[in-house]
Design a protein around this motif. Structure first.
Motif, short mmCIF file in Angstrom:
data_model
loop_
_atom_site.label_atom_id
_atom_site.label_comp_id
_atom_site.label_asym_id
_atom_site.label_seq_id
_atom_site.Cartn_x
_atom_site.Cartn_y
_atom_site.Cartn_z
N LYS A 186 0.83 -1.21 0.00
CA LYS A 186 0.00 0.00 0.00
C LYS A 186 0.86 1.26 0.00
CE LYS A 186 -4.06 -1.89 2.40
NZ LYS A 186 -4.87 -1.83 3.66
N ASN A 187 1.93 1.23 0.79
CA ASN A 187 2.80 2.41 0.89
C ASN A 187 3.45 2.74 -0.46
OD1 ASN A 187 2.22 2.61 3.59
ND2 ASN A 187 4.14 1.71 4.30
N ILE A 188 3.89 1.71 -1.17
CA ILE A 188 4.53 1.94 -2.47
C ILE A 188 3.55 2.62 -3.43
CG2 ILE A 188 5.49 0.82 -4.52
CD1 ILE A 188 6.68 -1.31 -2.65
N ILE A 189 2.33 2.10 -3.50
CA ILE A 189 1.32 2.66 -4.41
C ILE A 189 0.96 4.08 -4.01
CG2 ILE A 189 -1.05 2.43 -5.24
CD1 ILE A 189 -0.74 -0.58 -5.05
N ALA A 190 0.75 4.30 -2.70
CA ALA A 190 0.31 5.62 -2.22
C ALA A 190 1.40 6.67 -2.33
CB ALA A 190 -0.17 5.50 -0.77
N GLN A 191 2.64 6.30 -2.03
CA GLN A 191 3.72 7.28 -1.95
C GLN A 191 4.54 7.41 -3.23
OE1 GLN A 191 6.04 6.10 1.49
NE2 GLN A 191 4.23 5.99 2.80
N GLU A 192 4.60 6.33 -4.02
CA GLU A 192 5.48 6.34 -5.19
C GLU A 192 4.77 6.05 -6.51
OE1 GLU A 192 9.13 4.00 -4.25
OE2 GLU A 192 8.16 3.76 -2.28
N GLY A 193 3.54 5.58 -6.43
CA GLY A 193 2.79 5.24 -7.64
C GLY A 193 2.90 3.76 -7.98
N ALA A 194 1.88 3.23 -8.64
CA ALA A 194 1.83 1.80 -8.96
C ALA A 194 2.98 1.35 -9.87
CB ALA A 194 0.49 1.47 -9.61
N SER A 195 3.46 2.25 -10.72
CA SER A 195 4.53 1.87 -11.65
C SER A 195 5.82 1.48 -10.92
CB SER A 195 4.82 3.03 -12.62
OG SER A 195 5.29 4.17 -11.92
N ARG A 196 5.97 1.97 -9.69
CA ARG A 196 7.18 1.65 -8.91
C ARG A 196 7.26 0.15 -8.59
NH1 ARG A 196 11.47 5.38 -7.85
NH2 ARG A 196 12.70 4.53 -6.14
N LEU A 197 6.12 -0.52 -8.65
CA LEU A 197 6.09 -1.96 -8.38
C LEU A 197 6.79 -2.75 -9.48
CD1 LEU A 197 2.42 -2.29 -7.09
CD2 LEU A 197 4.49 -2.65 -5.73
N TYR A 198 7.07 -2.09 -10.59
CA TYR A 198 7.77 -2.76 -11.70
C TYR A 198 9.15 -2.16 -11.95
CZ TYR A 198 3.90 -5.77 -12.97
OH TYR A 198 2.95 -6.75 -12.95
N ARG A 199 9.60 -1.31 -11.05
CA ARG A 199 10.93 -0.74 -11.21
C ARG A 199 11.99 -1.80 -11.01
NH1 ARG A 199 13.81 3.99 -11.41
NH2 ARG A 199 15.66 4.18 -10.08
#
Length: 290
Positions: free
Chosen positions: A57-70
Motif C-alpha cells: 500500500k505504501n509503495i502505491i500511495a507514496q510512489e505510484g503503482a509503476s514503482r512496483l515494476y521498477r
C-alpha cells in the motif's frame, strides 16, 4: 489390476526447451514481479519491519503503482543467460550418478541441486545487484545502465559482483532444498498413469520443493539484498549472526511472505506455459516428438 506408468516422450531439442523456459520465465516475471519488489523493501528494513500488505500500500500511495515494476529489466534480461546455464548446471546430475549408471538418491539429488545453484549464481549476481539498486526506496538511478556505470566508477570491473558470496549461498541452499524435496515427494507419490496425474504430481512436488528451498535460502537472500545495495563486503554467516543479535530470529526471514506467495502461483505459471509451448513445439516437429 496393474497400473501402467506414463510413457515419457522424447526430449525436445535444446533450442525448443530454451525458448519455452525463457518465455515461461518472462511471463511469470511480468505477472508476479511486484511481489519481488515488496520482498526487497521488507528485507532492507532494519529493526521492526512493516507487514507485506502495508508495504504494498505504501509503495502505491507514496510512489505510484509503476514503482512496483521498477528494476524489472535486469531479471527479464537474465532469463536468456539463466536458461543457457541451466544445461551445464544440470549436468551435475549426470556427474554424480555417473551418467545414470549409479542410482539416484535423496543425497545425490540434493547435492546435484546445490552444485547447480552454485553454477547458476555466477551468472545471476550482476543482474541481482542492478535489480536491487533499482528497487530500493531511496534509489535515484535512472535505469540499469546508470547502475552499471556507477558500479564501474566506484568499485571497478568487479563491482557488479559485490554480494557474490551471499548469492552463492542463496542459490546453493535453494536448489539443494528444492531438488532434494522434489525427489523425496515424488518418491512418496504413486507413479503417474496419465498426463493429468503427472501434472498434479509435478505441481505438488514443485510447491513443496519451493517452500523448503525458500525456507532455507531466505536468510541468505536478506544478507545478499543488503550487501548489494550498500556495496559492503560483509560475509553471510557473520552477517546473519549480527541480524539475529540486533533484530531477532525473525530478522532473517524478512520478505518471506511475498517470496512464498510468489512461489505457488509462479511455479504454476511456469509449468503451464512450458507445457503449453512444449505441446505446440511437439506438434510442429512431428514424430518422434509427439
Amino acid at each position: 489390476m496393474a497400473t501402467t506408468e506414463l510413457k515419457k516422450p522424447i526430449p525436445l531439442p535444446f533450442a525448443y526447451t530454451f525458448a519455452s523456459g525463457a518465455i515461461a520465465g518472462c511471463t511469470e516475471l511480468l505477472l508476479l514481479y511486484p511481489l519481488d519488489v515488496v520482498k526487497t523493501r521488507q528485507q532492507l528494513e532494519v529493526g521492526k519491519g512493516v507487514g507485506m500488505v502495508q508495504v504494498f500500500k505504501n509503495i502505491i500511495a507514496q510512489e505510484g503503482a509503476s514503482r512496483l515494476y521498477r528494476g524489472i529489466v535486469p531479471p527479464l534480461m537474465l532469463e536468456a543467460p539463466k536458461r543457457a546455464v541451466k544445461s551445464p548446471a544440470g549436468s551435475w546430475g549426470a556427474y554424480f550418478t555417473n551418467n545414470g549408471q549409479k542410482q539416484n538418491t535423496l543425497a545425490l539429488a540434493t547435492l546435484t541441486g546445490c552444485f547447480a545453484g552454485a553454477t547458476e549464481s555466477v551468472v545471476v549476481t550482476p543482474f541481482e545487484l542492478v535489480k536491487i539498486r533499482l528497487q530500493s526506496k531511496t534509489s535515484t538511478f535512472k535505469g540499469p545502465l546508470d547502475v552499471i556505470k556507477h558500479s564501474f566508477k566506484t568499485s571497478g570491473p568487479l563491482g557488479l559482483y559485490q554480494g557474490m558470496e551471499s548469492t552463492f549461498w542463496r542459490h546453493w541452499w535453494w536448489n539443494g532444498g528444492y531438488f532434494g524435496s522434489i525427489y523425496a515427494v515424488k518418491g512418496l507419490l504413486p507413479k503417474a498413469t496419465s498426463k493429468k496425474q503427472e501434472l498434479a504430481n509435478n505441481l505438488l512436488a514443485g510447491t513443496v520443493g519451493g517452500f523448503v528451498g525458500t525456507s532455507l535460502n531466505t536468510p541468505f537472500d536478506v544478507i545478499k539484498t543488503r550487501v548489494q545495495l550498500h556495496g559492503s563486503g560483509e560475509w553471510s554467516y557473520p552477517g546473519l549472526y549480527k541480524i539475529i543479535r540486533s533484530e531477532g530470529f525473525g530478522g532473517m526471514y524478512k520478505g518471506f511472505a511475498p517470496k512464498v506467495l510468489r512461489l505457488a502461483p509462479g511455479g504454476g505459471v511456469l509449468l503451464l506455459v512450458v507445457e503449453a509451448l512444449s505441446t505446440v513445439f511437439r506438434k510442429q516437429l512431428g514424430p518422434p516428438y509427439i
